[in-house]
Design a protein around this motif. Structure first.
Motif, PDB file in Angstrom:
ATOM      1  N   ARG A   1       1.209  16.346  34.239  1.00 44.18           N
ATOM      2  CA  ARG A   1       0.711  16.014  35.576  1.00 44.18           C
ATOM      3  C   ARG A   1      -0.797  15.768  35.527  1.00 44.18           C
ATOM      4  NH1 ARG A   1       2.287  20.342  38.302  1.00 44.18           N
ATOM      5  NH2 ARG A   1       4.242  19.442  39.004  1.00 44.18           N
ATOM      6  N   GLN A   2      -1.524  16.647  34.827  1.00 47.40           N
ATOM      7  CA  GLN A   2      -2.984  16.464  34.716  1.00 47.40           C
ATOM      8  C   GLN A   2      -3.322  15.145  34.042  1.00 47.40           C
ATOM      9  OE1 GLN A   2      -4.568  19.813  32.594  1.00 47.40           O
ATOM     10  NE2 GLN A   2      -4.851  21.052  34.455  1.00 47.40           N
ATOM     11  N   ARG A   3      -2.587  14.797  32.989  1.00 47.02           N
ATOM     12  CA  ARG A   3      -2.838  13.534  32.282  1.00 47.02           C
ATOM     13  C   ARG A   3      -2.606  12.338  33.208  1.00 47.02           C
ATOM     14  NH1 ARG A   3      -0.787  13.395  26.057  1.00 47.02           N
ATOM     15  NH2 ARG A   3      -1.821  15.273  25.351  1.00 47.02           N
ATOM     16  N   ILE A   4      -1.534  12.406  33.988  1.00 45.53           N
ATOM     17  CA  ILE A   4      -1.227  11.294  34.908  1.00 45.53           C
ATOM     18  C   ILE A   4      -2.321  11.155  35.961  1.00 45.53           C
ATOM     19  CG2 ILE A   4       0.409  10.489  36.667  1.00 45.53           C
ATOM     20  CD1 ILE A   4       2.619  11.811  34.924  1.00 45.53           C
ATOM     21  N   VAL A   5      -2.725  12.290  36.557  1.00 40.97           N
ATOM     22  CA  VAL A   5      -3.775  12.271  37.588  1.00 40.97           C
ATOM     23  C   VAL A   5      -5.080  11.769  36.989  1.00 40.97           C
ATOM     24  CG1 VAL A   5      -5.175  13.745  39.086  1.00 40.97           C
ATOM     25  CG2 VAL A   5      -2.706  14.053  39.004  1.00 40.97           C
ATOM     26  N   ARG A   6      -5.413  12.243  35.787  1.00 40.36           N
ATOM     27  CA  ARG A   6      -6.657  11.812  35.144  1.00 40.36           C
ATOM     28  C   ARG A   6      -6.645  10.304  34.879  1.00 40.36           C
ATOM     29  NH1 ARG A   6      -6.641  14.402  30.202  1.00 40.36           N
ATOM     30  NH2 ARG A   6      -7.120  16.374  31.214  1.00 40.36           N
ATOM     31  N   ALA A   7      -5.515   9.794  34.360  1.00 42.12           N
ATOM     32  CA  ALA A   7      -5.400   8.354  34.082  1.00 42.12           C
ATOM     33  C   ALA A   7      -5.519   7.549  35.383  1.00 42.12           C
ATOM     34  CB  ALA A   7      -4.074   8.060  33.399  1.00 42.12           C
ATOM     35  N   PHE A   8      -4.898   8.054  36.474  1.00 45.71           N
ATOM     36  CA  PHE A   8      -4.968   7.366  37.763  1.00 45.71           C
ATOM     37  C   PHE A   8      -6.406   7.330  38.279  1.00 45.71           C
ATOM     38  CE2 PHE A   8      -4.911   7.679  42.421  1.00 45.71           C
ATOM     39  CZ  PHE A   8      -4.308   6.473  42.728  1.00 45.71           C
ATOM     40  N   LEU A   9      -7.113   8.461  38.195  1.00 47.70           N
ATOM     41  CA  LEU A   9      -8.501   8.516  38.689  1.00 47.70           C
ATOM     42  C   LEU A   9      -9.420   7.622  37.869  1.00 47.70           C
ATOM     43  CD1 LEU A   9      -8.861  12.316  39.527  1.00 47.70           C
ATOM     44  CD2 LEU A   9      -8.665  10.413  41.131  1.00 47.70           C
ATOM     45  N   ILE A  10      -9.216   7.582  36.549  1.00 39.88           N
ATOM     46  CA  ILE A  10     -10.035   6.715  35.692  1.00 39.88           C
ATOM     47  C   ILE A  10      -9.794   5.249  36.065  1.00 39.88           C
ATOM     48  CG2 ILE A  10     -10.313   5.889  33.314  1.00 39.88           C
ATOM     49  CD1 ILE A  10      -9.854   8.824  32.424  1.00 39.88           C
ATOM     50  N   GLU A  11      -8.514   4.907  36.302  1.00 39.45           N
ATOM     51  CA  GLU A  11      -8.160   3.532  36.698  1.00 39.45           C
ATOM     52  C   GLU A  11      -8.808   3.178  38.034  1.00 39.45           C
ATOM     53  OE1 GLU A  11      -6.596  -0.069  35.877  1.00 39.45           O
ATOM     54  OE2 GLU A  11      -6.298   1.669  34.578  1.00 39.45           O
ATOM     55  N   GLU A  12      -8.774   4.111  39.010  1.00 42.23           N
ATOM     56  CA  GLU A  12      -9.394   3.893  40.327  1.00 42.23           C
ATOM     57  C   GLU A  12     -10.901   3.701  40.188  1.00 42.23           C
ATOM     58  OE1 GLU A  12      -8.347   3.641  43.649  1.00 42.23           O
ATOM     59  OE2 GLU A  12      -6.464   3.223  42.618  1.00 42.23           O
ATOM     60  N   GLN A  13     -11.499   4.512  39.327  1.00 47.19           N
ATOM     61  CA  GLN A  13     -12.950   4.415  39.120  1.00 47.19           C
ATOM     62  C   GLN A  13     -13.310   3.044  38.542  1.00 47.19           C
ATOM     63  OE1 GLN A  13     -14.423   7.426  36.489  1.00 47.19           O
ATOM     64  NE2 GLN A  13     -16.446   7.459  37.397  1.00 47.19           N
ATOM     65  N   GLN A  14     -12.516   2.560  37.594  1.00 49.90           N
ATOM     66  CA  GLN A  14     -12.772   1.237  37.015  1.00 49.90           C
ATOM     67  C   GLN A  14     -12.588   0.132  38.054  1.00 49.90           C
ATOM     68  OE1 GLN A  14     -10.055   1.172  33.712  1.00 49.90           O
ATOM     69  NE2 GLN A  14     -11.472   2.250  32.344  1.00 49.90           N
ATOM     70  N   ASN A  15     -11.580   0.300  38.946  1.00 49.26           N
ATOM     71  CA  ASN A  15     -11.372  -0.688  40.021  1.00 49.26           C
ATOM     72  C   ASN A  15     -12.570  -0.721  40.966  1.00 49.26           C
ATOM     73  OD1 ASN A  15      -8.922  -1.433  39.021  1.00 49.26           O
ATOM     74  ND2 ASN A  15      -7.718  -0.160  40.429  1.00 49.26           N
ATOM     75  N   VAL A  16     -13.095   0.464  41.318  1.00 48.68           N
ATOM     76  CA  VAL A  16     -14.263   0.530  42.216  1.00 48.68           C
ATOM     77  C   VAL A  16     -15.460  -0.146  41.558  1.00 48.68           C
ATOM     78  CG1 VAL A  16     -15.935   2.116  43.262  1.00 48.68           C
ATOM     79  CG2 VAL A  16     -13.488   2.580  43.469  1.00 48.68           C
ATOM     80  N   LYS A  17     -15.667   0.108  40.267  1.00 50.02           N
ATOM     81  CA  LYS A  17     -16.781  -0.529  39.549  1.00 50.02           C
ATOM     82  C   LYS A  17     -16.635  -2.048  39.555  1.00 50.02           C
ATOM     83  CE  LYS A  17     -18.251   2.992  36.231  1.00 50.02           C
ATOM     84  NZ  LYS A  17     -18.292   3.346  34.815  1.00 50.02           N
ATOM     85  N   ARG A  18     -15.401  -2.530  39.341  1.00 51.49           N
ATOM     86  CA  ARG A  18     -15.149  -3.973  39.302  1.00 51.49           C
ATOM     87  C   ARG A  18     -15.444  -4.608  40.676  1.00 51.49           C
ATOM     88  NH1 ARG A  18      -9.742  -4.448  38.654  1.00 51.49           N
ATOM     89  NH2 ARG A  18      -9.836  -3.426  36.628  1.00 51.49           N
TER      90      ARG A  18
END
Length: 185
Positions: free
Chosen positions: A159-176
């Protein structure tokens, strides 16, 4: 006091009876006055002095007077089934009485440790504890759980890995998105 109320002096293996000195032979090989080597000098019906080791030579009446922890019961011996006699972790035994009343040896298997999570080190739930050789004999269904990282990582860490991957993906989307807005200005 010696036998029959006559005082005696015990020095090593010499016994002094009033005027005469009579030599006494010890029955055991060691002659040191230790707690385990207490002796009692007794006069036999033939008039000879002998050594008795009191813990070994009790009459039935004397045994009854003793406290319960000093009563001696014969212990049945057991024969090991294997030729390995050292008390190692792989050679644990349990002595079991058979229906015939005989004592036999049962060899105990080593306790199996469960599968540990690769991230946190806790036990992975849903997987049976088994020894490595036993794990080779059972099917794959019994060695893993039906999810990502099934038999290696516990559910909380997945669960932690999934949440971490989702947050990293969201952060990259915000940067883009911020980069695109900056490029439009």
């Amino acid at each position: 006091m010696g036998c029959g109320g006559i005082p005696l002096i015990y020095r090593g293996a010499n016994v002094r009876y009033a005027a005469q000195v009579q030599r006494v032979t010890l029955r055991r090989r060691h002659a040191y006055a230790t707690r385990s080597n207490k002796i009692k000098i007794v006069k036999t019906p033939g008039g000879k002095l002998t050594v008795q080791y009191p813990l070994l030579y009790f009459s039935k009446t004397e045994v009854c007077k003793l406290p319960s922890f000093l009563h001696f019961n014969m212990v049945q011996r057991v024969t090991l089934r294997r030729r390995h006699a050292y008390a190692t972790r792989s050679n644990k035994i349990k002595i079991v009485k058979t229906p015939g009343g005989k004592l036999t040896v049962q060899y105990r298997a080593k306790l199996a440790k469960g599968v540990k999570c690769g991230d946190c080190g806790n036990a992975v739930s849903g997987i049976a504890h088994m020894r490595p050789m036993e794990a080779t004999r059972v099917s794959k269904r019994q060695k893993h759980v039906s999810r990502a990282y099934g038999g290696n990582v516990c559910g909380g860490c997945v669960r932690q890995r999934i949440v971490r991957a989702f947050l990293i993906e969201e952060q990259q989307n915000v940067k883009r998105v911020l980069k695109q807005k900056k490029a439009q200005k």
